[in-house]
Design a protein around this motif. Structure first.
Motif: not given
Length: 839
Positions: A436-438, A540-544, A557-565
């Protein structure tokens, strides 16, 4: 030479090289080139281990994307299509035959390309993949720019203008569609300034690293221009610039990396349901359809991360929009009342800007930890579903330079870094997350003199002041000026009424003006800075932009949910528009550790197919999840797992009907009573058998028809089944042509029918749908719907349903520059396979 033979040849060559290197090392004093020593150590480790690294990739139709086409334009399409009929029976031999090696070495015969710069070396292999080497980082970027124009110049020519439309968030304009339709958008000076500002922001934000990024962007642009100068084609074009790199980054983010922004349509849908079903029943139906935390929704992680629907306290800052009151702003045709008048002019373009923003989602990745791997290796089958285009919107490339040894998929326009790929010790991929970035804001319209406002009032109330909208001149589209009003929150996307009072609808994006900052994440991943899961999270956290990142290294193995939230103010329901009066502004943004992230999983597998990231984490007002999702088709895992097994799980799901997991519930309801006709009963029996065989959507012999009747039967019967189940509540609404919003119909039917059957249901609905909660009535309605449709089909296709073979879908390449097609498959466009051995 086929890929498998080439791979075997390369491995033999590596073995010979190893013997020579070891002999030289034993007879020397240990001096020599440091890089050569590193390579020798790496090769020794791999060959001495019981398991060895394996890496492959594929990109249809081929890696070259120019006109006229060459062999390299189409040579990967037969390989890509060849995997489809294998379904879940893929072997190592198949992988060798149907994928290209991705091991930092050219495949087969090589062709050098002179890019006109000392220090930059480019060699193409037999499949048209460029292997670019630079003595300096600028040399490497220069070579990448040169190659990008050679291989994707057509795409770059189409995309430079539309990319600026993405930067500016032009309402009602899908920048990607401008590219695929070859429409010309010429940005204004104001739009171009938005891009320039981002170049400065890179340096302000990242300091020395930002300066490095800008320097590499400039070298990349220099390489692009050098190609144009060396290969004039008579076309007049402006020089490629660092601003083009930033705009391309925004373009990719607008297609795949944004979510939310559909609150206005949600709010109008709520009013529609309350008006037509009554306030209480309408609200209950809306809550069922727009649920945001269904405990039965499949998630990538088991751990809960809280980012909920409600922001705390009573909901006082969210808006319900009157039914039928939205008028969207269209940048091509005038629409009275679509937007406020600014300085005496009306914005003269209208599109469904106030509806859901476009999104494209079909990417997936599957990763397996060493604990579940047959060889004790980490496994990854990963890739984005980008659609099928010619020229394709990514390209395969190998980058080698100081601090970089990486291979994978790069985006033309910013190909000095990889979007997805591998380094020597890890690999990563992305799927769109729709986070939800919008947000849509309802601007309370006002007149400076205090008179009654209208939809065309040119001012809005903000922090107690009647504030005029600004007019933004974005440029021209096909020669027609594009202009629209803008508030402090963003562009006006339309107008509506709230309790009869006019409001302007605006959309705010958290990454607006910050698109170029995302390059830092790609730089970090390409450079090899993500050697551990924790370092991967940091990168990955630098990816807005909003993506699900999948990751494998040699140990985990790894996972990250990116976004400027955004962290939103109290008093809001995130599914609805927010009052734009200044009382409910964003309060900041989530910290990285508040994002769903993990290293490993209790099942020793992490998978994602654009599904929900974690329990408790609302993705967005437009990205809602129910109990049925295609990710459930990633099943039948063997124990332990090989790379071929992971490819098999992916490939079987790629040709499996996504409704397969739902059908057994429907069948159980039907089996409680007699079929109304032999034909209806036969059709259900056929579907039972087809689903038990994993519901294949396959034309293995390429005769133009699906191989089994179940494919056509479910396609033909499902709309009737869903309508019969939902009619008791939504019949009049559907008859009026009003589309339902929220979770998909399959999830509604699934949970509702399981409730009727008395099964354990987590998060039950507030309303009963099929048969209004009566199992016998529901069964009767479903059988009647099936019977009516199969009767029609018998009149069209004959009395024997086993012969009802539907026309098999074939995929083609947009926008039609090449005629080639292939068997449709729900599989990533670019795909990479990784097996990384421990060291």
């Amino acid at each position: 030479m086929p890929p498998a033979d080439r791979l075997r040849w390369l491995r033999r060559s590596v073995a010979v090289a190893l013997v020579l290197a070891l002999t030289a090392a034993c007879s020397s004093d240990g001096s020599g080139d440091e890089q050569a020593g590193d390579d020798a150590t790496e090769t020794e480790t791999v060959t001495a281990s019981d398991a060895e690294d394996r890496a492959y990739y594929i990109l249809p139709p081929g890696n070259y994307g120019g006109l006229p086409t060459t062999d390299d334009s189409l040579d990967q399409l037969p390989l890509y299509d060849g995997l489809t009929p294998l379904r879940g029976d893929v072997t190592d031999a198949d992988i060798d035959e149907l994928f290209l090696p991705m091991d930092f070495e050219p495949i087969g015969e090589t062709t050098p390309l002179d890019v006109g710069r000392d220090g930059a070396t480019v060699v193409y292999d037999e499949y048209g993949v460029a292997h670019i080497e630079g003595e300096t980082r600028e040399d490497l970027a220069f070579g990448a720019g040169y190659v990008s124009v050679r291989d994707r110049g057509l795409l770059l020519d189409f995309g430079r203008g539309p990319a600026r439309a993405a930067v500016a968030d032009v309402p009602g304009i899908d920048a990607f569609s401008l590219v695929t339709s070859a429409q010309e958008f010429i940005p204004s000076e104001a739009a171009e300034q938005l891009v320039r500002d981002q170049v400065d922001l890179l340096v302000e934000t990242y300091g020395e690293e930002g300066e490095e990024i800008v320097a590499e962007m400039q070298a990349y642009a220099d390489g692009a221009n050098a190609y144009y100068e060396a290969n004039p084609d008579g076309t007049e074009r402006a020089p490629f610039t660092v601003e083009d790199v930033v705009a391309t980054t925004a373009f990719i983010g607008s297609i795949f990396g944004a979510g939310g922004g559909g609150e206005a349509a949600n709010a109008e849908f709520l009013s529609t349901l309350e008006n037509r079903l009554g306030p209480d029943r309408g609200r209950q139906a809306w809550e069922d359809l727009l649920q945001t935390d269904d405990p039965e929704a499949p998630t990538t992680l088991e751990e809960r991360f809280d980012y909920g629907t409600f922001t705390g306290g009573d909901v006082v800052g969210s808006v319900a929009i009157d039914e039928g009151s939205i008028i969207s702003l269209d940048p091509r045709e005038p629409a009275p009342g679509a937007a406020p008048l600014v300085e005496g002019e009306q914005a003269a373009y209208r599109v469904d800007a106030a509806g859901d923003p476009p999104d494209r989602q079909a990417s997936n990745w599957l990763t397996v930890a060493p604990e579940a791997s047959a060889e004790g290796t980490t496994l990854g089958v990963m890739g984005p579903q980008l659609g099928y285009f010619y020229p394709e919107i990514v390209m395969q490339v190998h980058l080698s330079g100081p601090g970089i040894e990486a291979q994978g998929a790069a985006v033309p326009g910013l190909a000095m870094y990889l979007l997805i790929g591998r380094t020597q010790d890890y690999a990563w991929s992305l799927t769109s997350a729709g986070l939800d970035v919008r947000d849509v804001f309802a601007e309370q319209l006002c007149e400076p003199d205090g008179s009654e406002p209208t939809r065309e009032s040119g001012s809005y109330l903000f922090e107690g002041e009647c504030t005029p909208f600004e007019q933004f001149e974005a440029g021209t589209l096909g020669g027609t000026p594009i202009r629209y009003p803008v508030s402090v929150h963003g562009p006006v996307i339309g107008t509506a009424t709230v309790d009869g009072q006019p409001v302007a609808l605006t959309r705010q994006r958290s990454t607006f003006g910050r698109d170029g900052l995302n390059l830092a994440a790609l730089k970090s991943m390409t450079e090899g800075d993500a050697g551990t899961a924790e370092e991967f999270w940091d990168s990955a956290s630098r990816f807005g932009f909003t993506f699900n990142w999948g990751y494998v290294n040699r140990e985990e193995i790894g996972y990250f949910a990116s976004g400027r939230l955004p962290v939103r103010a109290e008093g809001l329901d995130r599914r609805l528009p927010t009052w734009g009066t200044g009382e409910y502004e964003w309060q900041g943004f989530l910290e990285p550790d508040q994002h769903p992230h993990a290293a490993g999983h209790p099942d020793d597998r992490l998978v994602n197919w654009n599904n929900q990231s974690a329990p408790g984490f609302m993705h967005s007002d437009t990205e809602l999840y129910g109990s049925v999702h295609r990710v459930e088709n990633f099943d039948q895992w063997p124990d332990p797992v090989t790379l071929a097994d992971v490819v098999s799980v992916m490939n079987r799901a790629a040709t499996e009907d996504v409704r397969a997991s739902l059908w057994p519930v429907v069948s159980e309801v039907l089996q409680g009573g007699d079929a109304p006709s032999d034909l209806a009963g036969q059709a259900v029996d056929i579907l039972d058998g087809w689903v038990s065989d994993d519901a294949p959507l396959l034309d293995a012999d390429e005769d133009g028809s699906y191989d089994e009747a179940g494919a056509l039967l479910l396609d033909e019967l499902w709309p009737a089944i869903e309508r019969a189940a939902l009619d008791p509540v939504f019949g009049d609404i559907l008859d009026a042509g009003i589309a339902l919003r929220g979770i998909d119909g399959e999830s509604v039917v699934d949970k509702d029918l399981r409730t009727l059957l008395g099964q354990d249901v987590e998060g039950p609905f507030q309303l009963a749908y099929c048969g209004e909660g009566d199992l016998d009535a529901c069964r009767t309605d479903l059988w009647a719907a099936i019977d009516a449709r199969v009767d029609e089909l018998a009149g069209e296709r004959g009395p024997d349903p086993t012969t009802w073979l539907g026309e098999a879908r074939r995929a083609t390449f947009t926008p039609g520059l090449i005629p080639d097609d292939f068997r449709a498959t729900n599989r990533p466009t670019y795909q990479q396979l990784l097996e990384l051995a421990p060291r």
